[in-house]
Design a protein around this motif. Structure first.
Motif, short mmCIF file in Angstrom:
data_model
loop_
_atom_site.label_atom_id
_atom_site.label_comp_id
_atom_site.label_asym_id
_atom_site.label_seq_id
_atom_site.Cartn_x
_atom_site.Cartn_y
_atom_site.Cartn_z
N ALA A 383 44.93 57.87 42.45
CA ALA A 383 45.49 56.69 41.82
C ALA A 383 47.12 56.70 42.00
CB ALA A 383 45.21 56.28 40.62
N GLY A 384 47.64 55.71 42.86
CA GLY A 384 48.93 55.75 43.28
C GLY A 384 49.47 56.57 44.27
N GLU A 385 48.50 57.11 44.79
CA GLU A 385 49.06 57.98 46.10
C GLU A 385 49.05 57.05 47.43
OE1 GLU A 385 47.67 62.22 48.51
OE2 GLU A 385 46.20 61.21 47.09
N ILE A 434 41.92 44.63 46.13
CA ILE A 434 42.28 45.32 47.36
C ILE A 434 43.33 44.40 48.04
CG2 ILE A 434 41.86 46.38 49.47
CD1 ILE A 434 39.13 47.53 48.35
N SER A 435 44.42 44.42 48.52
CA SER A 435 45.27 43.77 49.58
C SER A 435 45.26 44.44 50.79
CB SER A 435 46.68 43.59 48.90
OG SER A 435 46.89 42.73 47.78
N ALA A 513 49.86 39.30 50.68
CA ALA A 513 49.60 40.67 50.05
C ALA A 513 50.44 40.78 48.84
CB ALA A 513 49.71 41.78 51.06
N VAL A 514 51.74 40.37 48.94
CA VAL A 514 52.74 40.82 47.88
C VAL A 514 52.41 39.72 46.61
CG1 VAL A 514 54.90 40.47 46.94
CG2 VAL A 514 54.75 41.54 49.28
N LEU A 515 51.95 38.70 47.05
CA LEU A 515 51.63 37.82 45.82
C LEU A 515 50.24 38.25 45.03
CD1 LEU A 515 52.36 34.94 44.68
CD2 LEU A 515 50.94 33.97 46.21
N LYS A 516 49.29 38.69 46.11
CA LYS A 516 47.96 39.22 45.42
C LYS A 516 48.47 40.21 44.31
CE LYS A 516 43.31 40.46 46.87
NZ LYS A 516 42.61 40.83 47.70
N ASP A 517 49.28 41.08 44.62
CA ASP A 517 49.53 42.29 43.58
C ASP A 517 48.33 43.04 43.26
OD1 ASP A 517 51.58 43.58 41.98
OD2 ASP A 517 50.89 42.14 40.32
N ALA A 518 47.64 43.31 44.05
CA ALA A 518 46.43 44.27 43.70
C ALA A 518 46.59 45.65 43.86
CB ALA A 518 45.35 44.05 45.16
N PRO A 519 45.84 46.64 42.94
CA PRO A 519 46.34 47.99 42.67
C PRO A 519 46.28 48.89 44.02
CG PRO A 519 44.11 47.17 41.82
CD PRO A 519 45.08 46.13 42.27
N ILE A 520 45.23 48.25 45.02
CA ILE A 520 44.96 49.10 46.17
C ILE A 520 45.76 48.13 47.45
CG2 ILE A 520 43.55 50.16 47.99
CD1 ILE A 520 41.58 50.67 45.66
N LEU A 521 46.56 48.87 48.19
CA LEU A 521 47.16 48.08 49.29
C LEU A 521 46.72 48.85 50.57
CD1 LEU A 521 49.09 45.97 50.43
CD2 LEU A 521 51.15 47.68 49.95
N ASN A 548 53.38 52.31 42.19
CA ASN A 548 52.43 52.20 41.18
C ASN A 548 51.14 51.68 41.89
OD1 ASN A 548 54.15 53.04 39.25
ND2 ASN A 548 54.74 51.24 38.59
N ARG A 549 50.95 51.80 43.31
CA ARG A 549 49.61 51.20 44.00
C ARG A 549 49.21 52.49 44.87
NH1 ARG A 549 52.69 46.88 43.06
NH2 ARG A 549 51.77 45.18 42.68
N THR A 550 47.64 52.37 45.03
CA THR A 550 47.50 53.46 45.87
C THR A 550 47.63 52.62 47.34
OG1 THR A 550 45.56 54.02 44.23
CG2 THR A 550 45.36 54.69 46.74
N VAL A 551 48.16 53.39 48.26
CA VAL A 551 48.46 52.87 49.46
C VAL A 551 47.80 53.68 50.83
CG1 VAL A 551 50.32 52.09 51.15
CG2 VAL A 551 50.94 51.89 48.79
N ILE A 552 47.14 53.03 51.51
CA ILE A 552 46.73 53.56 52.85
C ILE A 552 47.36 52.90 54.04
CG2 ILE A 552 44.55 53.81 54.30
CD1 ILE A 552 42.88 53.86 51.72
N ALA A 553 48.08 53.52 54.78
CA ALA A 553 48.88 52.90 55.81
C ALA A 553 48.35 53.42 57.09
CB ALA A 553 50.56 53.55 55.42
#
Length: 615
Positions: A383-385, A434-435, A513-521, A548-553
């Motif tokens: 979480a948050g990685e 998820i965003s 996506a910014v407006l959605k404000d989901a915990p996973i991006l 403070n979000r989990t991000v997969i780029a």
């Protein structure tokens, strides 16, 4: 006049659409059946009144013959008043009520109900359902089927019920004159029914074929128009014209086949219809010569025979239309009534608020092929990685994201979000948390405000503007203007956002996506269409959005990859390396080999690989 709503057209259907025709009709019409039955009864009452018209005419003629001219109105006052009341009050009221049921209560609500149910079922299909078909064809099928079901119901209520009551009443009336006249009508009805029984199934088949050809033609045309820029760029207008003409010729062939059967049907029925007045009037004249029928009976028989002969032509048109509609419903049912291939599991729960921990446990997926996709992927994201997901085209990067969002189900293994198997939670609740911003941004032909607010329906204008500012979109949005004179956030963006540049579309998608404000991006090449100046400013916005979000780029530029906590390298659907940027370079493996090919801030994964057929 506003009538009370007797049908709830938007009430959800009970279960998926059935695969058999009769049950499919019931599924479409279940909420409307009581009103349809009431409308049919009123139509039958109107049909019965048509028979009374002949009966009344016969009574009047017999009364005129039996009464001296000077005493006609005196002795027959009650009869004549009743006749006037029948034609000026009762008949208009019943026919008006029948028309109201059909045009104001049944047709509008049934059409809305059927289309709502079909559209709702279609929208819940898996992504693969839409991947395998034309968007225009699916839309055409929905509209075609809802219209055909509605027309079937209206014609059954207006015509079939009316004619059935008229024929039953006519048999009773003729039987009261002489049973032999009624028997003649009964024999004629049998011949008429045999012709209908022979022709209508063939009309149904030809109509189904014509409907399929029409929807393919529509899909071809919509596909060309949707991709008109590509057509222009490759100078393929003649190629697309040939493709459209081929589809048009096929439709013309099927339409001609339908016309052949329809012409034979009409000719045969009109020939049979011509026999009826000859048989019935001739029979009543013979009875009159024998003293078994009155002049009024002859008149009544003549009115009935002419009316039924006229109705037979009307009925032939209507029955042909009904069976044509049934054929179109069958055609639409084959496409639209397919069961959902990716439904929520029985007992699926709404995913509660999550921190963003993700785990792929021995996940394999190959799009039903022997190769490609993912193979035995075992990966955990805290979480948050923030992780960078990199690899050659076809390595499985986008597949990993699609499986996480449950656009597909893994063929082996499982995916957990905060310990919840994604197959055990509702798809809507999973995707709400998820965003995702993709390289090929999706825009609706709606206003800029609506496109951004899609991330969080009901968001205030201030929230939308704040999100647009973070995505560096506010300034260019204020300068937008469409052909209708709408400006700024009210500007319509055109189909798939054609009014915007690639960079502008991606900034709108980032704002969403910014407006959605989901915990996973998930960022799938999210800044690939931006120039370096704009990207620098958006990177700042992304840095804030990722806190403070989990991000997969996925396969990002150098500037984003460097900020990731961990980089995961995929090759041929397998995780081959993972670690920090510096560690992977020092290791001298797959990542280091690819890194040497970087150019202009991009990671160059140009090696040949099997293309990835997923999203």
């Amino acid at each position: 006049m506003r009538l009370p709503r007797l049908i709830e057209p938007y009430r959800p259907a009970s279960g998926p659409p059935p695969q058999t025709l009769a049950r499919f009709y019931l599924w479409c019409l279940s909420a409307a059946i009581p009103v349809i039955l009431a409308g049919s009864l009123v139509s039958m009452a109107a049909g019965t009144l048509e028979v009374y018209t002949a009966l009344i005419l016969g009574k009047v003629i017999d009364s005129v013959i039996a009464t001296e001219r000077s005493q006609l109105f005196v002795k027959n006052a009650a009869l004549l008043i009743g006749v006037v009341a029948f034609f000026l009050i009762l008949r208009p009221l019943v026919f008006g009520l029948s028309s109201m049921f059909s045009a104001m209560l049944i047709a509008p609500s049934v059409g809305a109900q059927v289309l709502a149910r079909l559209h709702r079922h279609t929208m819940e299909q898996a992504i693969s359902f839409f991947d395998d078909d034309f968007a225009g064809r699916l839309a055409q099928k929905q509209l075609q089927t809802s219209r055909a079901v509605t027309d079937t119901v209206v014609e059954v209520v207006n015509v079939v019920s009316f004619v059935a009551a008229s024929l039953a009443g006519s048999l009773v009336l003729l039987a009261s004159i002489d049973w032999r006249v009624a028997a003649s009508l009964a024999v004629w009805l049998v011949i008429y029914a045999v012709l209908i029984r022979w022709f209508l199934p063939r009309i149904r088949v030809r109509s189904r074929e014509r409907a399929g050809a029409r929807s393919m033609l529509s899909g071809q045309i919509v596909d060309t128009i949707t991709n008109i820029r590509t057509v222009r760029l490759f100078a393929h207008s003649r190629h697309e014209d040939r493709a459209a003409l081929e589809a048009l010729r096929y439709f013309e062939t099927k339409a001609f086949g339908f016309g052949q059967v329809a012409t034979g049907f009409r000719f045969s029925l009109m020939s049979v219809s011509g026999l009826l007045p000859v048989i019935l009037v001739g029979g009543s004249l013979m009875l009159w010569t024998q003293g078994s029928a009155t002049a009024g009976d002859i008149a009544a028989t003549g009115v009935v025979s002419l009316r039924i002969a006229q109705m037979s032509g009307w009925v032939s048109f209507v029955l042909m239309a009904i069976y044509s509609n049934v054929g179109e419903v069958e055609d639409g049912m084959r496409t639209l009534a397919r069961p959902h291939s990716l439904p929520d599991s029985p007992g699926a729960i709404a995913l509660p608020a999550i921190s963003g921990n993700i785990r792929f446990e021995n996940v394999s997926f190959a799009y039903d092929r022997n190769a490609g996709g993912l193979a035995d992927v075992d990966l955990e994201i805290a979480a948050g990685e923030h992780i960078g997901l990199v690899g050659a085209s076809g390595a499985g990067k986008s597949t990993l994201a699609a499986l996480l969002m449950r656009l597909y189900d893994p063929e082996a293994g499982r995916i957990l979000v905060d310990g919840h198997d994604v197959r055990d939670v509702t798809q809507e609740s999973l995707r709400r948390q998820i965003s995702m911003v993709t390289q090929e941004t999706a825009m609706f032909n709606r206003s800029a405000l609506e496109n951004i607010a899609y991330g969080r329906p009901g968001a205030s204008l201030d929230d939308v503007i704040a999100a647009a500012r973070k995505a560096e979109a506010h300034e260019f949005i204020l300068g937008l203007r469409d052909q209708q004179g709408r400006t700024g956030y009210d500007t319509y963006l055109g189909e798939r956002g054609v009014r915007l540049s690639g960079g502008q579309r991606q900034r709108i998608a980032l704002a969403r996506a910014v407006l959605k404000d989901a915990p996973i991006l998930i960022l799938d090449e999210a800044t690939s269409a931006l120039d370096s100046t704009v990207e620098t400013s958006i990177q700042n916005a992304l840095r804030v959005a990722m806190v403070n979000r989990t991000v997969i780029a996925i396969a990002h530029r150098l500037s984003t990859i460097l900020r990731m906590h961990r980089i995961v390298v995929l090759e041929n659907g397998r995780v081959v390396e993972q670690g920090s940027h510096d560690d992977l370079l020092a290791k001298g493996g797959a990542f280091a080999r690819h890194w040497d090919q970087q150019l202009g801030g991009f990671i160059g994964f140009d090696q040949p690989a099997e293309s990835e057929s997923g999203p």
